[in-house]
Enzyme design. Structure first.
Site, short mmCIF file in Angstrom:
data_model
loop_
_atom_site.label_atom_id
_atom_site.label_comp_id
_atom_site.label_asym_id
_atom_site.label_seq_id
_atom_site.Cartn_x
_atom_site.Cartn_y
_atom_site.Cartn_z
N HIS A 190 1.61 3.61 17.09
CA HIS A 190 1.46 2.41 16.60
C HIS A 190 1.77 1.40 17.83
O HIS A 190 1.00 0.49 17.83
CB HIS A 190 2.86 1.91 15.68
CG HIS A 190 2.75 2.27 14.28
ND1 HIS A 190 2.83 1.35 13.30
CD2 HIS A 190 2.75 3.43 13.45
CE1 HIS A 190 2.44 1.92 12.05
NE2 HIS A 190 2.49 3.20 12.26
N ARG A 239 0.16 5.98 4.43
CA ARG A 239 -1.18 6.26 5.15
C ARG A 239 -2.41 5.29 4.58
O ARG A 239 -3.59 5.95 4.30
CB ARG A 239 -1.61 7.68 5.19
CG ARG A 239 -0.45 8.65 5.94
CD ARG A 239 -0.53 8.03 7.46
NE ARG A 239 0.13 9.10 8.30
CZ ARG A 239 1.59 8.75 8.53
NH1 ARG A 239 2.31 8.04 8.05
NH2 ARG A 239 1.94 9.80 9.35
N GLY A 295 0.84 -1.13 0.01
CA GLY A 295 0.08 0.02 0.01
C GLY A 295 0.93 1.28 0.01
O GLY A 295 1.98 1.15 0.26
N SER A 337 -0.69 -1.05 7.53
CA SER A 337 -0.22 -1.48 8.88
C SER A 337 -1.41 -2.00 9.85
O SER A 337 -1.43 -2.82 10.49
CB SER A 337 0.60 -0.18 9.53
OG SER A 337 1.90 -0.13 9.02
#
Length: 348
Positions: free
Chosen positions: A216, A177, A174, A181
């Protein structure tokens, strides 16, 4: 113990009456009624006190019910309260859980042996937090759970677990953003043990980078462990386990640094030698990926959709990462592209 799910939706059902969101707009009124559960056809699970013969315990795992026949049910909806359930207790036959809210609760139950491969896991409290029924089914499949229609009856004595779909190697691609993830973390949220492999730089004192790293960490389940390394060959060759590698792009950037492979005025022969070392590291990673016994989900940047990099270094890195993505994809059972949070499977 017979469990009748009269409704499986959120507090206002799904769709929520009058809600203008896309998720609700896709469904006919009354698609899923508010969650309501009857035990043995007559006892509402929501009652504060259950009749004699039902043993009830409230723990941080949820409401634990043992029926007159010994069947065991966990109802895990709402915030966790109290102390965790006793790990030494027998595992549950059926779990009714608000999985879209906190799927990591299921991973923790598996880690502690309270949910096993024989436990049937059914999602309840379903609503417009999920974009569509198809997306709900996709997520639940990876977690080893299912959604059932309102009115479904389940018997703890004959409940059958849903097999988990667990490809050994998954590559998620990807742009920046894109949600790649988050998708990787969702796929592994219900696993009992996960090692998060961070390949990126520490960030030093850069406030923006440190904030990103902190976000994260806060998103990941508390029982996951984190390893910061660029030695992915050792990680993948180290035996069984479940790993989330985030990500391949930052790993390759670190390899360029370690091999002094950036075009910076180095004589041509020296630069070719440095690029040769980068290629060797990429080949070693691909071989380790092919031969790993672990389950691994890796995140990488899709480089074929953006503008042509303006610098020689950018073009060199783009080409190297593109070749590496292709090599890893050839050795993966599951490859997908994430675009604006939506997952597009990439079949062979």
């Amino acid at each position: 113990m017979e469990i009748r799910l009269e409704g499986t939706g959120g507090p206002e059902g799904w769709p929520v009456p009058g809600c203008p969101c896309a998720s609700c707009g896709r469904l006919a009124p009354g698609h899923r009624r508010p969650t309501s559960v009857l035990l043995d056809g007559r006892v509402p699970l929501a009652d504060a006190l259950l009749p004699d013969g039902y043993l009830v315990r409230q723990s941080a795992d949820g409401r634990e019910v043992t029926g007159p026949d010994g069947g065991r049910l966990l109802y895990a909806v709402g915030p966790a309260t109290g102390s965790p359930g006793r790990d030494a207790d027998a595992p549950f036959d059926v779990v009714l859980m608000d999985l879209p809210d906190r799927p990591e609760r299921l991973g923790d139950l598996r880690r502690r042996g309270r949910v096993t491969s024989a436990t049937r896991i059914i999602a309840v409290h379903l609503g417009h937090r999920v974009p569509a029924e198809s997306e709900l089914a996709r997520r639940l499949e990876s977690w080893g759970a299912a959604a059932v229609p309102d009115g479904t009856v389940v018997d703890t004595a004959s409940a059958e677990a849903v097999p988990r779909v667990r490809p050994r190697r998954t590559l998620l691609l990807g742009g920046s953003r894109s949600g790649k993830s988050e998708e990787a973390e969702l796929r592994l949220a219900a696993e009992p043990e996960v090692t998060y492999v961070a390949t990126g730089p520490s960030g030093g004192d850069d406030p923006a980078w440190l904030a990103r790293v902190r976000a994260h960490r806060e998103r990941r389940p508390a029982h996951w462990r984190t390893v910061e390394t660029t030695d992915l060959v050792a990680v993948l060759s180290g035996g069984s386990g479940t790993f989330l590698v985030d990500g391949i792009g930052t790993w390759l950037a670190a390899v360029f640094d370690e091999c002094a492979a950036w075009p910076d005025g180095t004589p041509a022969d020296g630069h070719r030698a440095a690029l040769g070392r980068v290629a060797e590291r990429c080949d070693a990673l691909t071989a380790a990926w092919r031969g790993t016994r672990a389950r691994v989900v890796a995140v990488s940047d899709e480089v074929g959709l953006g503008v042509i990099p303006a610098t020689p270094a950018g073009r060199l890195f783009r080409d190297a990462l593109g070749r590496l993505n292709q090599a890893l994809a050839r050795e993966s059972e599951d490859v997908a592209l994430v675009v604006s949070g939506r997952v597009v499977p990439l079949p062979i």
